[in-house]
Scaffold this motif. Structure first.
Motif, PDB file in Angstrom:
ATOM      1  N   SER A 653       0.858  -1.186   0.000  1.00 41.51           N
ATOM      2  CA  SER A 653       0.000   0.000   0.000  1.00 41.51           C
ATOM      3  C   SER A 653       0.897   1.239   0.000  1.00 41.51           C
ATOM      4  CB  SER A 653      -0.899   0.036   1.243  1.00 41.51           C
ATOM      5  OG  SER A 653      -1.793  -1.053   1.253  1.00 41.51           O
ATOM      6  N   TYR A 654       0.557   2.199  -0.834  1.00 37.55           N
ATOM      7  CA  TYR A 654       1.350   3.437  -0.858  1.00 37.55           C
ATOM      8  C   TYR A 654       0.566   4.535  -1.567  1.00 37.55           C
ATOM      9  CZ  TYR A 654       2.437   1.829  -5.617  1.00 37.55           C
ATOM     10  OH  TYR A 654       2.344   1.388  -6.918  1.00 37.55           O
ATOM     11  N   LEU A 655       1.031   5.754  -1.367  1.00 35.35           N
ATOM     12  CA  LEU A 655       0.508   6.923  -2.050  1.00 35.35           C
ATOM     13  C   LEU A 655       1.701   7.738  -2.525  1.00 35.35           C
ATOM     14  CD1 LEU A 655      -1.872   8.825  -2.841  1.00 35.35           C
ATOM     15  CD2 LEU A 655      -1.526   9.958  -0.629  1.00 35.35           C
ATOM     16  N   ILE A 682       6.621   9.851  -1.376  1.00 29.31           N
ATOM     17  CA  ILE A 682       5.962   8.553  -1.300  1.00 29.31           C
ATOM     18  C   ILE A 682       5.576   8.292   0.149  1.00 29.31           C
ATOM     19  CG2 ILE A 682       6.174   6.071  -1.703  1.00 29.31           C
ATOM     20  CD1 ILE A 682       8.289   6.701  -3.822  1.00 29.31           C
ATOM     21  N   PHE A 683       4.298   8.047   0.374  1.00 26.31           N
ATOM     22  CA  PHE A 683       3.790   7.692   1.701  1.00 26.31           C
ATOM     23  C   PHE A 683       3.531   6.180   1.721  1.00 26.31           C
ATOM     24  CE2 PHE A 683       2.538  12.027   0.769  1.00 26.31           C
ATOM     25  CZ  PHE A 683       2.893  12.717   1.913  1.00 26.31           C
ATOM     26  N   GLY A 684       3.962   5.512   2.791  1.00 29.38           N
ATOM     27  CA  GLY A 684       3.793   4.081   2.887  1.00 29.38           C
ATOM     28  C   GLY A 684       5.137   3.372   2.862  1.00 29.38           C
ATOM     29  N   THR A 685       5.082   2.049   2.963  1.00 29.34           N
ATOM     30  CA  THR A 685       6.303   1.235   2.978  1.00 29.34           C
ATOM     31  C   THR A 685       6.372   0.430   1.698  1.00 29.34           C
ATOM     32  OG1 THR A 685       6.171   1.071   5.392  1.00 29.34           O
ATOM     33  CG2 THR A 685       7.565  -0.525   4.247  1.00 29.34           C
ATOM     34  N   VAL A 686       7.467   0.623   0.945  1.00 27.70           N
ATOM     35  CA  VAL A 686       7.601  -0.024  -0.368  1.00 27.70           C
ATOM     36  C   VAL A 686       9.027  -0.529  -0.547  1.00 27.70           C
ATOM     37  CG1 VAL A 686       5.803   1.365  -1.461  1.00 27.70           C
ATOM     38  CG2 VAL A 686       8.155   2.178  -1.480  1.00 27.70           C
ATOM     39  N   PRO A 687       9.243  -1.540  -1.401  1.00 27.49           N
ATOM     40  CA  PRO A 687      10.593  -2.005  -1.721  1.00 27.49           C
ATOM     41  C   PRO A 687      11.269  -1.048  -2.688  1.00 27.49           C
ATOM     42  CG  PRO A 687       8.999  -3.230  -2.992  1.00 27.49           C
ATOM     43  CD  PRO A 687       8.196  -2.339  -2.079  1.00 27.49           C
ATOM     44  N   TYR A 688      12.572  -1.204  -2.866  1.00 34.44           N
ATOM     45  CA  TYR A 688      13.312  -0.225  -3.665  1.00 34.44           C
ATOM     46  C   TYR A 688      12.852  -0.131  -5.120  1.00 34.44           C
ATOM     47  CZ  TYR A 688      16.249  -4.006  -5.599  1.00 34.44           C
ATOM     48  OH  TYR A 688      16.712  -5.131  -6.239  1.00 34.44           O
ATOM     49  N   PRO A 689      12.347  -1.211  -5.793  1.00 28.73           N
ATOM     50  CA  PRO A 689      11.880  -1.016  -7.173  1.00 28.73           C
ATOM     51  C   PRO A 689      10.690  -0.057  -7.287  1.00 28.73           C
ATOM     52  CG  PRO A 689      12.280  -3.333  -6.770  1.00 28.73           C
ATOM     53  CD  PRO A 689      12.323  -2.650  -5.437  1.00 28.73           C
ATOM     54  N   PHE A 753      20.788  19.232 -10.244  1.00 28.82           N
ATOM     55  CA  PHE A 753      20.928  19.134  -8.795  1.00 28.82           C
ATOM     56  C   PHE A 753      19.808  18.249  -8.246  1.00 28.82           C
ATOM     57  CE2 PHE A 753      22.082  23.236 -10.533  1.00 28.82           C
ATOM     58  CZ  PHE A 753      23.416  23.342 -10.158  1.00 28.82           C
ATOM     59  N   LEU A 754      20.147  17.436  -7.241  1.00 29.91           N
ATOM     60  CA  LEU A 754      19.200  16.496  -6.665  1.00 29.91           C
ATOM     61  C   LEU A 754      19.442  16.356  -5.173  1.00 29.91           C
ATOM     62  CD1 LEU A 754      17.239  13.979  -6.609  1.00 29.91           C
ATOM     63  CD2 LEU A 754      19.230  12.621  -7.296  1.00 29.91           C
ATOM     64  N   ILE A 755      18.372  16.327  -4.421  1.00 30.49           N
ATOM     65  CA  ILE A 755      18.464  16.015  -2.997  1.00 30.49           C
ATOM     66  C   ILE A 755      17.244  15.180  -2.634  1.00 30.49           C
ATOM     67  CG2 ILE A 755      17.267  18.109  -2.237  1.00 30.49           C
ATOM     68  CD1 ILE A 755      19.212  18.112   0.184  1.00 30.49           C
ATOM     69  N   GLY A 756      17.448  14.191  -1.748  1.00 29.77           N
ATOM     70  CA  GLY A 756      16.353  13.317  -1.372  1.00 29.77           C
ATOM     71  C   GLY A 756      16.731  12.464  -0.176  1.00 29.77           C
ATOM     72  N   SER A 757      15.818  11.587   0.224  1.00 37.20           N
ATOM     73  CA  SER A 757      16.081  10.720   1.362  1.00 37.20           C
ATOM     74  C   SER A 757      15.191   9.481   1.273  1.00 37.20           C
ATOM     75  CB  SER A 757      15.833  11.467   2.680  1.00 37.20           C
ATOM     76  OG  SER A 757      14.464  11.842   2.785  1.00 37.20           O
ATOM     77  N   ILE A 758      15.534   8.469   2.085  1.00 43.05           N
ATOM     78  CA  ILE A 758      14.735   7.250   2.205  1.00 43.05           C
ATOM     79  C   ILE A 758      14.517   6.995   3.692  1.00 43.05           C
ATOM     80  CG2 ILE A 758      14.551   4.801   1.628  1.00 43.05           C
ATOM     81  CD1 ILE A 758      16.694   5.229  -0.496  1.00 43.05           C
ATOM     82  N   ASN A 759      13.272   6.790   4.102  1.00 45.00           N
ATOM     83  CA  ASN A 759      13.051   6.535   5.523  1.00 45.00           C
ATOM     84  C   ASN A 759      13.460   5.107   5.878  1.00 45.00           C
ATOM     85  OD1 ASN A 759      10.823   4.676   5.198  1.00 45.00           O
ATOM     86  ND2 ASN A 759       9.489   6.451   4.802  1.00 45.00           N
ATOM     87  N   ASP A 760      13.625   4.861   7.146  1.00 42.96           N
ATOM     88  CA  ASP A 760      14.164   3.571   7.602  1.00 42.96           C
ATOM     89  C   ASP A 760      13.260   2.400   7.238  1.00 42.96           C
ATOM     90  OD1 ASP A 760      16.353   4.832   8.639  1.00 42.96           O
ATOM     91  OD2 ASP A 760      15.521   5.018  10.672  1.00 42.96           O
ATOM     92  N   LYS A 761      11.946   2.592   7.238  1.00 40.55           N
ATOM     93  CA  LYS A 761      11.038   1.502   6.892  1.00 40.55           C
ATOM     94  C   LYS A 761      11.279   1.012   5.470  1.00 40.55           C
ATOM     95  CE  LYS A 761       7.249   2.769  10.003  1.00 40.55           C
ATOM     96  NZ  LYS A 761       5.798   3.149  10.088  1.00 40.55           N
ATOM     97  N   ASN A 762      11.491   1.928   4.553  1.00 43.82           N
ATOM     98  CA  ASN A 762      11.723   1.534   3.166  1.00 43.82           C
ATOM     99  C   ASN A 762      13.113   0.927   2.965  1.00 43.82           C
ATOM    100  OD1 ASN A 762       9.179   2.349   2.288  1.00 43.82           O
ATOM    101  ND2 ASN A 762       9.859   4.472   1.953  1.00 43.82           N
ATOM    102  N   LYS A 763      14.054   1.347   3.790  1.00 40.06           N
ATOM    103  CA  LYS A 763      15.390   0.758   3.717  1.00 40.06           C
ATOM    104  C   LYS A 763      15.391  -0.695   4.172  1.00 40.06           C
ATOM    105  CE  LYS A 763      17.974   5.064   4.546  1.00 40.06           C
ATOM    106  NZ  LYS A 763      18.877   5.766   5.502  1.00 40.06           N
ATOM    107  N   ASN A 764      14.437  -1.042   4.998  1.00 41.96           N
ATOM    108  CA  ASN A 764      14.439  -2.364   5.622  1.00 41.96           C
ATOM    109  C   ASN A 764      13.494  -3.369   4.958  1.00 41.96           C
ATOM    110  OD1 ASN A 764      16.352  -1.662   7.596  1.00 41.96           O
ATOM    111  ND2 ASN A 764      14.744  -0.697   8.849  1.00 41.96           N
TER     112      ASN A 764
END
Length: 822
Positions: A653-655, A682-689, A753-764
């Motif tokens: 599930s994601y938005l 991106i809201f929700g927990t998703v895999p890297y693809p 130029f690019l800046i961004g982040s990945i939250n811990d839930k998506n990293k795991n």
């Protein structure tokens, strides 16, 4: 473009033939081209006045002593006068093209000695008064106005070679040579191949700005397409001398009455006389320096309002403008309410050629304005029209009596018969064969009855996963249906021994406004994280230009569909559905982070809504596809994408929210710029693809919409912002370097130029592939390059400024691209 627009068919055909004969002229126009010289010294004379006897049609010789003049009226003499020389009358042949070399005899006058005192150029005070009063004389500065306009556009093939006419391949087209004529401006022979006329009502309001044009009548040689008809109106071909810069094919040409005109031009006060009942001055001008975006020519200005009354401008020699050998624009103004000089007739002539001796095109446009009304409010019914340009119902069905009554002048016999000639060409059996061949190279498809085979550049490619890849693809043609298009492809790789395939259908619910329904299914390998404008992986050029072996391709099975609704020109929504299965590979694995257990696939079922807005967008529409011609305003896209776990097999599930801003704009005299802002969350927990895999580029081909020094699967984000900046200087610096300016190269600079982040839930969720990371430290790359090499090549030198310790990256690179630019 897949649009079967008939005038493009005929242009493509006859250009492919490269035909046409020499001077067999029957035109009613009287055309004179020539030069004026001193009878004794043989010196070329500038600023000599020439006029047709009994008319107000006249011109002057330019700085090289040359001139051109033409008239539709009957006249038998050309009058020539010049201070210090005896006036002369030369007999001419009515309704024919002639080249003259006119000699003037100097008069002998005894005068007393003259003392010359230095002072200001008398043209400069006049120019300053013109600039000071531009705000009141420029029609665009008026609060409101309206008028009826007549527009005629003609396209001709030029540099006709008589030997080509004799070739056997042109045997079935001999009748077209009866239309060959000679141009007074260039002296080149030409064959008219396209003509269009339109009569429209135009309404303008400055604040709030409203521009509306209602095309009441239009006719186009061989064409029955309203999206083409809208371009025959006034809005899309603007040349306003009161603007400081006149944008022509992305070049900002300096107006002769620009605020900074004295920096670019030398001015000469050459005459003064009454035009009607108004005393006017004539000023000639030429550029101060070579290769600057300027004109030569002259204009007349009224001595009380300081408004332009007449003007003729011609592209200066060696201006850095591709494929344009010559450009001439002229304007004549009419006095409205005894206070305002408003355009009466404007004309534009452009000579398109690769070189001066090759076959090319003339483009000619004439506009006449009548029934001018100033400061009248726009009625509600006109304001309510959503599009800027509308083609009135029945506009393409007006009869010849209507046209004969409403045209401001009669067409010549040849102009009137172009319509008949174009229809005759289409009936020649050889026509279709030649058009199909040309269409294949232009549109990448070859038409065979109900089907189109292509695109041909995807027939063969190679990569590390599939080895040699062979593909057969095609779609139905317009002969099959003009509402339904079916498509399919099948591909096979000799290394993975796997078939890939796809099916698609596009149904046109409505063409005006555009409303479509589309369904697709495919099972094929893809490069995730690739720019949507990049060369696709099955393009042969991608295989040839790849800079890294590509083991990062992924098998994707996808069933998708969308419904697109255009509310009015520029505003549309697209509702999309996607059911996608993504499979791992040896290089791109899907191992769970908690126990390293591999996943067989990732399934995502999503719905998305796109909103797109581009004010005053212009485009040409075919039966299915259409080509946007852009707008001076920015394009904005906003996407909402959602998925629910368990719905139709979706694993997550994601938005997703996505925003994109694109704007191309002029910064005269320094060229033009492009700005792209892209951001998402991106809201929700998703895999890297399913994260935002940032657009890398692992080829040597320059990609404007990707990070050219970034690898695939190098950076990902669940929230991010990007900024792309690109500036085209259009030769601003190189044009001033004596040796370099001969090459007509142009400078270009870019920064991304690019800046961004990945939250811990998506990293795991899954173990990231080697090298994939977040970009909390900004990524930056810059480039400097040269474009317009041999008119089509662009080469950029690029530097990566951050993340220099990442594995397998290039800190410095060279990228190249092919582009057609003016």
């Amino acid at each position: 473009m897949r649009s079967k627009i008939h005038q493009l068919q005929i242009l493509a055909l006859i250009l492919c033939l490269v035909i046409f004969s020499q001077k067999e002229a029957f035109a009613q126009l009287t055309k004179i081209r020539g030069k004026v010289i001193d009878a004794d010294t043989k010196e070329l004379l500038s600023f000599v006045s020439l006029a047709f006897k009994g008319t107000s049609i006249g011109t002057i010789t330019d700085f090289k002593g040359e001139f051109f003049i033409e008239t539709r009226g009957a006249t038998d003499s050309l009058l020539i006068s010049y201070v210090g020389y005896n006036p002369k009358s030369v007999c001419i042949k009515k309704g024919q093209y002639q080249e003259l070399s006119i000699e003037l005899k100097a008069t002998t006058i005894a005068i007393e000695g003259v003392t010359i005192v230095p002072g200001e150029n008398p043209a400069h005070p006049i120019l300053r008064k013109i600039i000071k009063n531009k705000w009141r004389n420029d029609p665009e500065k008026l609060e409101s106005y309206s008028y009826e306009s007549y527009n005629k556009i003609e396209i001709d093939l030029n540099n006709i070679d008589d030997q080509m006419k004799k070739r056997k391949i042109f045997k079935q087209f001999q009748f077209v040579f009866n239309y060959v004529d000679t141009n007074a401006i260039t002296g080149k022979t030409y064959l008219p191949v396209f003509i269009t006329e339109a009569i429209s009502d135009y309404h303008y309001q400055r604040s709030p700005k409203i521009e509306k044009e209602v095309i009441k009548a239009t006719k186009i040689s061989g064409v029955n397409n309203e999206s083409v008809s809208q371009f025959t109106g006034k809005i899309y071909q603007k040349i306003n001398l009161y603007d400081n810069y006149i944008n022509v094919f992305d070049q900002g040409l300096v107006s002769p009455i620009a605020d900074g005109g004295l920096f670019y031009y030398k001015y000469y006060l050459i005459d003064s006389t009454f035009i009607g009942k108004k005393w006017c001055y004539q000023i000639s001008f030429k550029p101060k320096r070579k290769m600057e975006p300027t004109f030569t020519g002259d204009f007349w200005v009224n001595d009380t309002t300081w408004a332009i009354v007449k003007a003729q401008v011609r592209l200066a020699e060696n201006v850095n403008l591709n494929f344009v050998n010559d450009l001439v624009a002229s304007a004549e103004y009419q006095l409205v309410n005894d206070t305002l000089w408003f355009p009466k007739q404007l004309s534009l002539f452009v000579d398109f050629n690769l070189t001066d001796k090759t076959t090319g095109f003339f483009g000619r446009k004439t506009s006449s304005y009548s029934n001018v009304k100033i400061k009248e409010p726009i009625v509600d019914s006109i304001q309510a029209i959503q599009a800027n340009v509308v083609v009135q119902e029945g506009a393409m069905k007006q009869d010849e009596k209507y046209w004969d009554k409403t045209r401001p002048f009669n067409l010549t016999d040849k102009e009137a018969k172009i319509y008949e000639m174009v229809d005759s060409v289409k009936q020649v059996p050889m026509y279709k064969t030649f058009f199909d061949i040309v269409n294949m190279f232009v549109n990448y498809y070859y038409v065979i009855g109900y089907f189109e085979i292509g695109p041909y550049y995807k027939t063969y490619s190679f990569n590390e996963i599939e080895g040699n890849r062979f593909r057969v693809s095609g779609r139905t043609s317009n002969k099959f249906s003009k509402k339904l298009m079916l498509s399919t492809f099948m591909a096979y790789g000799d290394k993975d021994n796997r078939f890939k395939y796809g099916l698609g259908a596009l149904y046109m619910l409505s063409k005006k406004p555009r409303e479509t329904l589309k369904l697709d299914y495919s099972s094929d390998i893809e490069q995730l994280g690739q720019s949507q404008y990049a060369l696709t992986e099955d393009n042969i050029m991608t295989s040839v230009l790849r800079r890294n072996p590509n083991y990062k391709l992924t098998l994707v099975n996808e069933f998708s569909g969308n419904y697109q609704k255009e509310w009015f020109a520029g505003l549309s929504n697209t509702l999309s559905f996607s059911y996608k299965r993504i499979y791992p590979s040896d290089s791109i694995r899907f191992n769970l982070k908690v126990d390293n257990k591999p996943l067989a696939k990732i399934t995502s079922t999503s719905l998305s809504l796109n909103t797109r807005w581009l004010k005053d967008e212009k485009y040409v529409t075919g039966e299915f596809d259409r080509v946007s011609l852009g707008s001076k305003y920015p394009e904005v896209n906003f996407d909402i994408i959602g998925a629910q776990k368990g719905l139709l097999g979706s694993d997550y599930s994601y938005l997703k929210l996505h925003f994109n801003y694109y704007h191309k704009f002029s910064i005269n005299p320094f060229g033009y710029a492009r700005v792209i802002v892209d951001a998402g969350k991106i809201f929700g927990t998703v895999p890297y693809p399913l994260l935002q895999l940032h657009e890398g580029n692992e080829t040597y081909a320059f990609d404007r919409y990707a990070f050219n020094m970034m690898n695939y699967y190098e950076f990902a984000s669940d929230q991010y912002a990007t900024l792309f900046l690109e500036h085209h200087f259009q030769g601003f610096f190189l044009n001033h370097i004596p040796l370099m300016r001969r090459l007509k190269w142009r400078e270009v600079a870019s920064g991304k130029f690019l800046i961004g982040s990945i939250n811990d839930k998506n990293k795991n969720v899954l173990v990231f592939p080697y090298g994939l990371q977040e970009v909390s430290k900004p990524y930056m790359e810059v480039g400097a390059g040269v474009e317009n090499i041999f008119k089509v090549i662009r080469i950029d030198v690029m530097w990566r400024l951050t993340h220099l310790n990442n594995p397998n990256i290039e800190k410095f690179g060279i990228r190249a691209g092919l582009q057609i630019i003016f």
